[in-house]
Design a protein around this motif. Structure first.
Motif, PDB file in Angstrom:
ATOM      1  N   ASP A  36       0.839  -1.193   0.000  1.00 31.43           N
ATOM      2  CA  ASP A  36       0.000   0.000   0.000  1.00 31.43           C
ATOM      3  C   ASP A  36       0.883   1.255   0.000  1.00 31.43           C
ATOM      4  OD1 ASP A  36      -1.813   2.032   0.355  1.00 31.43           O
ATOM      5  OD2 ASP A  36      -2.384   1.462   2.390  1.00 31.43           O
ATOM      6  N   LYS A  37       0.867   1.984  -1.113  1.00 31.15           N
ATOM      7  CA  LYS A  37       1.639   3.222  -1.218  1.00 31.15           C
ATOM      8  C   LYS A  37       0.745   4.415  -1.563  1.00 31.15           C
ATOM      9  CE  LYS A  37       5.797   0.733  -2.647  1.00 31.15           C
ATOM     10  NZ  LYS A  37       6.873   0.579  -3.655  1.00 31.15           N
ATOM     11  N   VAL A  38      -0.573   4.222  -1.409  1.00 29.51           N
ATOM     12  CA  VAL A  38      -1.509   5.277  -1.822  1.00 29.51           C
ATOM     13  C   VAL A  38      -2.472   5.728  -0.715  1.00 29.51           C
ATOM     14  CG1 VAL A  38      -1.438   4.585  -4.242  1.00 29.51           C
ATOM     15  CG2 VAL A  38      -3.142   3.545  -2.727  1.00 29.51           C
ATOM     16  N   SER A  39      -2.606   4.954   0.356  1.00 34.42           N
ATOM     17  CA  SER A  39      -3.589   5.298   1.393  1.00 34.42           C
ATOM     18  C   SER A  39      -3.277   6.641   2.050  1.00 34.42           C
ATOM     19  CB  SER A  39      -3.617   4.216   2.481  1.00 34.42           C
ATOM     20  OG  SER A  39      -4.227   3.053   2.009  1.00 34.42           O
ATOM     21  N   LYS A  40      -4.345   7.281   2.524  1.00 34.94           N
ATOM     22  CA  LYS A  40      -4.223   8.504   3.322  1.00 34.94           C
ATOM     23  C   LYS A  40      -5.179   8.397   4.498  1.00 34.94           C
ATOM     24  CE  LYS A  40      -2.817  12.310   0.278  1.00 34.94           C
ATOM     25  NZ  LYS A  40      -3.210  13.653  -0.211  1.00 34.94           N
ATOM     26  N   LEU A  41      -4.701   8.771   5.665  1.00 36.92           N
ATOM     27  CA  LEU A  41      -5.616   8.885   6.797  1.00 36.92           C
ATOM     28  C   LEU A  41      -6.419  10.167   6.607  1.00 36.92           C
ATOM     29  CD1 LEU A  41      -3.545   7.978   9.998  1.00 36.92           C
ATOM     30  CD2 LEU A  41      -5.637   6.851   9.236  1.00 36.92           C
ATOM     31  N   SER A  42      -7.698  10.115   6.888  1.00 34.30           N
ATOM     32  CA  SER A  42      -8.513  11.324   6.751  1.00 34.30           C
ATOM     33  C   SER A  42      -8.069  12.369   7.777  1.00 34.30           C
ATOM     34  CB  SER A  42      -9.996  11.004   6.954  1.00 34.30           C
ATOM     35  OG  SER A  42     -10.249  10.703   8.321  1.00 34.30           O
ATOM     36  N   LEU A  43      -8.255  13.619   7.424  1.00 33.71           N
ATOM     37  CA  LEU A  43      -7.887  14.711   8.330  1.00 33.71           C
ATOM     38  C   LEU A  43      -8.658  14.597   9.641  1.00 33.71           C
ATOM     39  CD1 LEU A  43      -6.149  17.257   8.522  1.00 33.71           C
ATOM     40  CD2 LEU A  43      -8.064  18.541   7.559  1.00 33.71           C
ATOM     41  N   GLU A  44      -9.925  14.217   9.538  1.00 34.66           N
ATOM     42  CA  GLU A  44     -10.755  14.042  10.735  1.00 34.66           C
ATOM     43  C   GLU A  44     -10.181  12.955  11.642  1.00 34.66           C
ATOM     44  OE1 GLU A  44     -15.409  12.965  11.915  1.00 34.66           O
ATOM     45  OE2 GLU A  44     -14.677  12.657   9.869  1.00 34.66           O
ATOM     46  N   ILE A  46      -7.018  11.866  11.783  1.00 35.67           N
ATOM     47  CA  ILE A  46      -5.733  12.314  12.346  1.00 35.67           C
ATOM     48  C   ILE A  46      -5.977  13.242  13.533  1.00 35.67           C
ATOM     49  CG2 ILE A  46      -3.639  13.664  11.905  1.00 35.67           C
ATOM     50  CD1 ILE A  46      -3.823  12.665   8.965  1.00 35.67           C
ATOM     51  N   LYS A  47      -6.888  14.180  13.375  1.00 31.23           N
ATOM     52  CA  LYS A  47      -7.196  15.110  14.465  1.00 31.23           C
ATOM     53  C   LYS A  47      -7.777  14.363  15.667  1.00 31.23           C
ATOM     54  CE  LYS A  47      -7.866  19.280  11.664  1.00 31.23           C
ATOM     55  NZ  LYS A  47      -8.834  20.322  11.223  1.00 31.23           N
ATOM     56  N   ASN A  48      -8.582  13.353  15.386  1.00 30.77           N
ATOM     57  CA  ASN A  48      -9.159  12.545  16.456  1.00 30.77           C
ATOM     58  C   ASN A  48      -8.073  11.814  17.250  1.00 30.77           C
ATOM     59  OD1 ASN A  48     -10.257   9.561  17.183  1.00 30.77           O
ATOM     60  ND2 ASN A  48     -11.890  11.073  17.475  1.00 30.77           N
ATOM     61  N   ILE A  49      -7.055  11.291  16.542  1.00 28.24           N
ATOM     62  CA  ILE A  49      -5.932  10.609  17.214  1.00 28.24           C
ATOM     63  C   ILE A  49      -5.166  11.604  18.076  1.00 28.24           C
ATOM     64  CG2 ILE A  49      -3.752   9.382  16.876  1.00 28.24           C
ATOM     65  CD1 ILE A  49      -4.953   8.363  14.191  1.00 28.24           C
ATOM     66  N   ILE A  50      -4.893  12.770  17.521  1.00 31.54           N
ATOM     67  CA  ILE A  50      -4.170  13.810  18.264  1.00 31.54           C
ATOM     68  C   ILE A  50      -4.916  14.179  19.534  1.00 31.54           C
ATOM     69  CG2 ILE A  50      -3.480  16.255  18.199  1.00 31.54           C
ATOM     70  CD1 ILE A  50      -2.821  15.780  15.184  1.00 31.54           C
ATOM     71  N   ASP A  51      -6.239  14.292  19.435  1.00 35.32           N
ATOM     72  CA  ASP A  51      -7.064  14.666  20.589  1.00 35.32           C
ATOM     73  C   ASP A  51      -7.008  13.626  21.706  1.00 35.32           C
ATOM     74  OD1 ASP A  51      -7.879  17.015  19.414  1.00 35.32           O
ATOM     75  OD2 ASP A  51      -9.736  16.167  18.591  1.00 35.32           O
ATOM     76  N   GLN A  52      -6.638  12.400  21.367  1.00 37.09           N
ATOM     77  CA  GLN A  52      -6.598  11.327  22.369  1.00 37.09           C
ATOM     78  C   GLN A  52      -5.314  11.315  23.202  1.00 37.09           C
ATOM     79  OE1 GLN A  52      -7.817   7.358  20.913  1.00 37.09           O
ATOM     80  NE2 GLN A  52      -8.571   8.388  19.073  1.00 37.09           N
ATOM     81  N   SER A  75      -0.238  17.473   1.193  1.00 41.64           N
ATOM     82  CA  SER A  75      -0.569  18.904   1.131  1.00 41.64           C
ATOM     83  C   SER A  75      -1.199  19.408   2.432  1.00 41.64           C
ATOM     84  CB  SER A  75      -1.523  19.181  -0.040  1.00 41.64           C
ATOM     85  OG  SER A  75      -2.726  18.431   0.118  1.00 41.64           O
ATOM     86  N   ARG A  76      -1.647  18.478   3.289  1.00 38.32           N
ATOM     87  CA  ARG A  76      -2.303  18.856   4.555  1.00 38.32           C
ATOM     88  C   ARG A  76      -1.329  18.924   5.718  1.00 38.32           C
ATOM     89  NH1 ARG A  76      -5.846  13.741   5.167  1.00 38.32           N
ATOM     90  NH2 ARG A  76      -3.728  12.935   4.875  1.00 38.32           N
ATOM     91  N   ILE A  77      -0.046  18.630   5.473  1.00 34.95           N
ATOM     92  CA  ILE A  77       0.889  18.380   6.574  1.00 34.95           C
ATOM     93  C   ILE A  77       1.007  19.556   7.542  1.00 34.95           C
ATOM     94  CG2 ILE A  77       2.949  19.060   5.257  1.00 34.95           C
ATOM     95  CD1 ILE A  77       2.644  16.284   7.946  1.00 34.95           C
ATOM     96  N   PHE A  78       0.996  20.779   7.033  1.00 36.88           N
ATOM     97  CA  PHE A  78       1.178  21.917   7.936  1.00 36.88           C
ATOM     98  C   PHE A  78      -0.104  22.241   8.705  1.00 36.88           C
ATOM     99  CE2 PHE A  78       4.574  22.403   4.786  1.00 36.88           C
ATOM    100  CZ  PHE A  78       5.654  22.353   5.649  1.00 36.88           C
ATOM    101  N   GLU A  79      -1.248  21.937   8.128  1.00 35.87           N
ATOM    102  CA  GLU A  79      -2.508  22.051   8.863  1.00 35.87           C
ATOM    103  C   GLU A  79      -2.523  21.037  10.011  1.00 35.87           C
ATOM    104  OE1 GLU A  79      -7.374  21.603   8.208  1.00 35.87           O
ATOM    105  OE2 GLU A  79      -6.004  21.476   6.489  1.00 35.87           O
ATOM    106  N   ILE A  80      -2.056  19.824   9.727  1.00 31.04           N
ATOM    107  CA  ILE A  80      -1.974  18.773  10.749  1.00 31.04           C
ATOM    108  C   ILE A  80      -0.990  19.169  11.846  1.00 31.04           C
ATOM    109  CG2 ILE A  80      -1.276  16.380  11.178  1.00 31.04           C
ATOM    110  CD1 ILE A  80      -2.168  15.793   8.245  1.00 31.04           C
ATOM    111  N   MET A  81       0.151  19.681  11.423  1.00 33.80           N
ATOM    112  CA  MET A  81       1.186  20.106  12.358  1.00 33.80           C
ATOM    113  C   MET A  81       0.669  21.202  13.290  1.00 33.80           C
ATOM    114  SD  MET A  81       5.007  21.245  11.161  1.00 33.80           S
ATOM    115  CE  MET A  81       5.215  19.795  10.150  1.00 33.80           C
TER     116      MET A  81
END
Length: 367
Positions: A36-44, A46-52, A75-81
């Motif tokens: 698997d070289k194409v999957s992406k975790l959804s932004l929602e 990722i934020k949920n994991i961070i909140d935990q 492209s979302r990396i800095f929003e995630i950061m």
């Protein structure tokens, strides 16, 4: 949101693959083996994991958004950061540096100021393209990284540049081969002298860019005994060589590489002290940094919370318990390339503790 104190379960670093993609195919990395070289975790998600994550955990070290991927491709990396920083979590950016020539990336790195670690690794121009799986010449690649380091000078963030080496002598490698023990990845030198010789051809670029007060420090790289003293230290605690006040060069051991999947599994007792918990881009939660698929998955994060997956987890309990049976992937991680190596490793473990002070035994058993 139910919080989890990861250090209560032995974990102090969280690695989230926001995307499975990478722009290199490094021979020392399991990435080329990934299906698997194409999957992406959804932004929602990722934020949920961070909140935990309990940000008040004093032993938690940092969160990063890479396992076997290149985070700057997302492209979302800095929003995630930014979201992780607002959650009061220390953020690290671990990158191969290839996209540090993009001005937008540089601007955002300076804006959000994560701790940056650049995996330069292979300095041998004859091995570089094959080892990194790309057609970019080593000179251009190194220049991209040095240019970023110059731009980072004086900024309020720390940058580390890693170069790979295996710290062995020719005799030690010869002896390990006879005994069937791992000699490290072939893409990087097996001794510090060769590593430094390779670095010397690029030293002038670092030297010219360096602050005057650190030029003397860089000159130490010409003195092998000085280099040996610094890099004999554990990588995690070594001082390295400062190029600027906030930019450091380190030499990193490369003992395994992708070949760990072909290692002979260890059968005697051991326990794992991995501090890294990872979430892969397909949602699988895995108990260490050496896992790139679901072979030792604790389950998919979209079906549960981290707390439910980790607390009272038998797999993790067995992993930490020296007397419990381990999964074959874990046994390979603690194994050796050959059955002969396994036998010798087991033999060393049976020796009386005082015998370990023998210089001969220390010489052989050091990885």
């Amino acid at each position: 949101m139910e919080k989890i104190k990861l250090s209560d379960h032995g974990y102090r670093i969280l690695q989230i693959e926001s995307t499975a993609a990478c722009n290199m195919e490094c021979s020392f990395c399991p990435y080329p083996l990934k299906e698997d070289k194409v999957s992406k975790l959804s932004l929602e998600r990722i934020k949920n994991i961070i909140d935990q994550i309990d940000a008040e955990d004093p032993e938690f070290k940092y969160i990063t958004f890479s396992q076997y991927n290149e985070p700057l491709l997302d492209s979302r990396i800095f929003e995630i950061m930014e979201y992780a920083q607002k959650a009061k979590l220390p953020v690290h950016l671990i990158t191969n540096g290839l996209l540090l020539n993009k001005e937008k990336n540089v601007e955002n790195i300076f804006r959000f100021r994560p701790t940056v670690k650049i995996s330069l690794q292979v300095l041998d121009s004859s091995k570089h393209m094959g080892a990194r799986g790309l057609k970019l010449e080593l000179d251009r690649y190194v220049k991209t990284i040095i240019d970023f380091c110059v731009k980072a000078k004086g900024k309020n963030l720390d940058v580390t540049v890693d170069i790979g080496s295996n710290y062995s002598t020719k005799f030690k490698k010869f002896l390990k081969n006879i005994l069937g023990l791992s000699t490290g990845d072939p893409s990087v030198p097996n001794d510090l002298k060769t590593t430094i010789l390779q670095f010397k051809q690029y030293m002038n670029l670092f030297y010219e860019a360096s602050d005057e007060k650190y030029k003397e420090n860089l000159r130490k790289l010409l003195n092998f005994q000085e280099v040996k003293k610094i890099f004999a230290q554990n990588y995690l605690y070594q001082e390295g060589f400062k190029i600027f006040e906030n930019v450091t060069l380190k030499i990193k051991p490369f003992f395994y590489g992708r070949r760990i999947s072909d290692f002979e599994p260890r059968d005697d007792k051991f326990s794992c002290g991995s501090e890294i918990l990872a979430v892969l881009a397909d949602g699988n939660v895995v108990p260490c940094c050496l896992t790139y698929d679901d072979s030792i998955s604790l389950g998919k994060i979209n079906n549960s919370s981290l707390k439910k997956m980790i607390v009272n987890n038998k797999f993790l309990s067995d992993l930490r318990n020296v007397n419990s049976k381990k999964h074959i992937t874990c046994r390979k991680c603690f194994g050796e390339p050959t059955k002969r190596g396994l036998f010798f490793k087991k033999f060393l473990g049976m020796l009386p503790e005082g015998f370990y002070n023998s210089r001969i035994i220390q010489f052989i058993k050091e990885n």
